[in-house]
Design a protein around this motif. Structure first.
Motif, PDB file in Angstrom:
ATOM      1  N   MET A   1       0.816  -1.222   0.000  1.00 39.95           N
ATOM      2  CA  MET A   1       0.000   0.000   0.000  1.00 39.95           C
ATOM      3  C   MET A   1       0.849   1.272   0.000  1.00 39.95           C
ATOM      4  O   MET A   1       0.675   2.135  -0.863  1.00 39.95           O
ATOM      5  CB  MET A   1      -0.972  -0.017   1.186  1.00 39.95           C
ATOM      6  CG  MET A   1      -2.070  -1.072   1.035  1.00 39.95           C
ATOM      7  SD  MET A   1      -3.180  -1.163   2.460  1.00 39.95           S
ATOM      8  CE  MET A   1      -3.906   0.467   2.422  1.00 39.95           C
TER       9      MET A   1
ATOM     10  N   LEU B   1       2.704   1.577  -3.316  1.00 39.48           N
ATOM     11  CA  LEU B   1       1.855   2.083  -4.391  1.00 39.48           C
ATOM     12  C   LEU B   1       1.649   3.587  -4.257  1.00 39.48           C
ATOM     13  O   LEU B   1       1.667   4.320  -5.253  1.00 39.48           O
ATOM     14  CB  LEU B   1       0.504   1.360  -4.379  1.00 39.48           C
ATOM     15  CG  LEU B   1       0.510  -0.116  -4.825  1.00 39.48           C
ATOM     16  CD1 LEU B   1      -0.852  -0.753  -4.572  1.00 39.48           C
ATOM     17  CD2 LEU B   1       0.882  -0.224  -6.303  1.00 39.48           C
ATOM     18  N   LEU B   2       1.461   4.055  -3.022  1.00 35.94           N
ATOM     19  CA  LEU B   2       1.287   5.496  -2.791  1.00 35.94           C
ATOM     20  C   LEU B   2       2.547   6.259  -3.172  1.00 35.94           C
ATOM     21  O   LEU B   2       2.478   7.360  -3.731  1.00 35.94           O
ATOM     22  CB  LEU B   2       0.948   5.755  -1.319  1.00 35.94           C
ATOM     23  CG  LEU B   2      -0.468   5.432  -0.858  1.00 35.94           C
ATOM     24  CD1 LEU B   2      -0.591   5.605   0.652  1.00 35.94           C
ATOM     25  CD2 LEU B   2      -1.478   6.330  -1.565  1.00 35.94           C
TER      26      LEU B   2
ATOM     27  N   ALA C   1      -4.074   9.122  -1.172  1.00 38.10           N
ATOM     28  CA  ALA C   1      -4.208   8.708  -2.575  1.00 38.10           C
ATOM     29  C   ALA C   1      -5.047   9.698  -3.368  1.00 38.10           C
ATOM     30  O   ALA C   1      -4.767   9.970  -4.545  1.00 38.10           O
ATOM     31  CB  ALA C   1      -4.832   7.315  -2.656  1.00 38.10           C
TER      32      ALA C   1
ATOM     33  N   ILE D   1      -5.565   6.198  -9.270  1.00 36.30           N
ATOM     34  CA  ILE D   1      -5.470   5.502  -7.984  1.00 36.30           C
ATOM     35  C   ILE D   1      -6.330   4.239  -7.949  1.00 36.30           C
ATOM     36  O   ILE D   1      -6.575   3.684  -6.877  1.00 36.30           O
ATOM     37  CB  ILE D   1      -5.867   6.432  -6.821  1.00 36.30           C
ATOM     38  CG1 ILE D   1      -7.349   6.834  -6.923  1.00 36.30           C
ATOM     39  CG2 ILE D   1      -4.982   7.657  -6.778  1.00 36.30           C
ATOM     40  CD1 ILE D   1      -7.857   7.559  -5.694  1.00 36.30           C
TER      41      ILE D   1
ATOM     42  N   HIS E   1      -4.520   1.249  -6.314  1.00 36.36           N
ATOM     43  CA  HIS E   1      -4.408   1.408  -4.862  1.00 36.36           C
ATOM     44  C   HIS E   1      -5.752   1.189  -4.181  1.00 36.36           C
ATOM     45  O   HIS E   1      -5.855   0.484  -3.176  1.00 36.36           O
ATOM     46  CB  HIS E   1      -3.875   2.805  -4.518  1.00 36.36           C
ATOM     47  CG  HIS E   1      -3.867   3.088  -3.040  1.00 36.36           C
ATOM     48  ND1 HIS E   1      -4.953   3.634  -2.392  1.00 36.36           N
ATOM     49  CD2 HIS E   1      -2.921   2.874  -2.096  1.00 36.36           C
ATOM     50  CE1 HIS E   1      -4.666   3.754  -1.102  1.00 36.36           C
ATOM     51  NE2 HIS E   1      -3.453   3.302  -0.903  1.00 36.36           N
TER      52      HIS E   1
ATOM     53  N   TYR F   1      -6.681  -2.561  -4.324  1.00 35.19           N
ATOM     54  CA  TYR F   1      -5.874  -3.367  -3.408  1.00 35.19           C
ATOM     55  C   TYR F   1      -6.317  -3.145  -1.962  1.00 35.19           C
ATOM     56  O   TYR F   1      -6.429  -4.102  -1.182  1.00 35.19           O
ATOM     57  CB  TYR F   1      -4.395  -3.025  -3.554  1.00 35.19           C
ATOM     58  CG  TYR F   1      -3.494  -3.895  -2.712  1.00 35.19           C
ATOM     59  CD1 TYR F   1      -3.157  -5.180  -3.131  1.00 35.19           C
ATOM     60  CD2 TYR F   1      -3.008  -3.455  -1.492  1.00 35.19           C
ATOM     61  CE1 TYR F   1      -2.348  -5.997  -2.369  1.00 35.19           C
ATOM     62  CE2 TYR F   1      -2.199  -4.267  -0.709  1.00 35.19           C
ATOM     63  CZ  TYR F   1      -1.870  -5.530  -1.152  1.00 35.19           C
ATOM     64  OH  TYR F   1      -1.073  -6.341  -0.369  1.00 35.19           O
ATOM     65  N   ARG F   2      -6.594  -1.895  -1.614  1.00 38.40           N
ATOM     66  CA  ARG F   2      -7.037  -1.574  -0.245  1.00 38.40           C
ATOM     67  C   ARG F   2      -8.344  -2.287   0.087  1.00 38.40           C
ATOM     68  O   ARG F   2      -8.492  -2.868   1.172  1.00 38.40           O
ATOM     69  CB  ARG F   2      -7.191  -0.059  -0.105  1.00 38.40           C
ATOM     70  CG  ARG F   2      -7.729   0.396   1.245  1.00 38.40           C
ATOM     71  CD  ARG F   2      -7.751   1.915   1.317  1.00 38.40           C
ATOM     72  NE  ARG F   2      -8.403   2.375   2.529  1.00 38.40           N
ATOM     73  CZ  ARG F   2      -9.711   2.598   2.629  1.00 38.40           C
ATOM     74  NH1 ARG F   2     -10.488   2.405   1.559  1.00 38.40           N
ATOM     75  NH2 ARG F   2     -10.231   3.021   3.756  1.00 38.40           N
TER      76      ARG F   2
END
Length: 312
Positions: free
Chosen positions: A161, A164-165, A187, A194, A197, A200-201
């Motif tokens: 995470m 990715l950010l 994000a 995004i 991200h 995935y979150r």
């Protein structure tokens, strides 16, 4: 539009606004926040100290309780000092590195906390359903290994995470309307896509929540089945009493967590400052309540805590 006037010229710095709309009340809001944090910190440190000093408490249940205390300390300490700096000294700036560190540690500790609760549910299952094998199945060494596995799981799940950010290009607006760096808020400041991200979150939240809650439900389903097979009412009460503290701790963690997430996802009509206050209380109140719950429910722990309290 006033928020854009606070945008720092340094692109490596973000601005945490605290609680937008309640700036005049920051000092007053800081009083319960600081009180909850200090009480929770003292309680958990005292619990760790007492368990480390008392050989009779060097048991799997209390070692798991120590792991829970460590996650509680880490949870509140990750956000509260910076939040109080915003409230008391108006120190709203935070480096990008510091912000990304928050976006890593807070979810990691949260996943670790949930994994410890799963392990505690397994501990209760073995204690009730296989009491004769408890000492051989759950040794202190195995509990330590399970704790290490919980930590590895949390790190592996959450590490992508912040990575990715970190790859996202950030816009000129570096203002975060919160008291700490919420991953999705960071994000949303990006000029890039995004979607990855966000996906995935959501996947991690779903997998961790569903998997952990399913394992806890399975453990307690087996516990209930075993208890119902016991004919003695006294045995019923004794068996269920051993689970009461753990059930209370789960309720204080999962219930407000579910409420906060639901209001964040679907409560668009709720004022932003309510979301922020609830998010902070969710990270402050459970760490304060958990030692109290176990202190009340466990006579052995309560007696040991009382002994050291009287000495002080």
């Amino acid at each position: 539009m006033a928020a854009f006037n606070l945008t720092p010229s340094d692109p490596s710095t973000f601005i945490l606004m605290g609680i937008p709309g309640l700036e005049a009340a920051h000092i007053w809001i800081s009083i319960p926040f600081a009180t909850f944090y200090i009480i929770g910190l003292l309680e958990n440190v005292m619990l760790l100290y007492v368990v480390s000093k008392e050989q009779t408490l060097h048991k799997p249940m209390y070692l798991l309780l120590c792991m829970l205390a460590l996650t509680d300390i880490a949870t509140s300490t990750t956000i509260t000092p910076k939040t109080l700096c915003i409230f008391w000294f108006n120190l709203k700036s935070i480096s990008v590195g510091g912000c990304l560190t928050q976006t890593f540690f807070l979810p990691t500790v949260s996943v670790m906390h949930s994994a410890v609760l799963v392990t505690m549910a397994f501990d209760r299952y073995v204690a009730i359903c296989n009491p004769l094998r408890y000492t051989t199945l759950l040794t202190n060494g195995r509990i330590a290994k399970l704790g290490l596995l919980c930590l590895i799981k949390a790190v592996l799940f959450i590490l992508p995470m912040p990575l990715l950010l970190n790859r996202l290009p950030f816009c000129s607006n570096h203002v975060i309307p919160h008291t700490f760096c919420v991953p999705i808020a960071v994000a949303q400041m990006s000029c890039g896509d995004i979607t990855l991200h966000r996906t995935y979150r959501l996947v991690i939240m779903f997998v961790v929540s569903v998997l952990d809650l399913s394992l806890i439900a399975l453990s307690y389903g087996l516990i209930i089945r075993a208890v119902l097979r016991i004919s003695s009412k006294e045995a019923h009460q004794k068996a269920l009493k051993t689970c009461t503290a753990h059930i209370c701790v789960m309720l204080t963690y999962y219930t407000p967590g579910l409420f906060v997430n639901l209001t964040h996802q679907f409560g668009q009509g709720i004022a932003p400052h309510i979301h922020i206050i609830l998010a902070n209380l969710y990270l402050l109140i459970p760490p304060m309540l958990n030692p109290i719950i176990y202190g009340v429910k466990s006579k052995e722990l309560r007696d040991k805590l009382g002994k050291y309290t009287y000495k002080m």
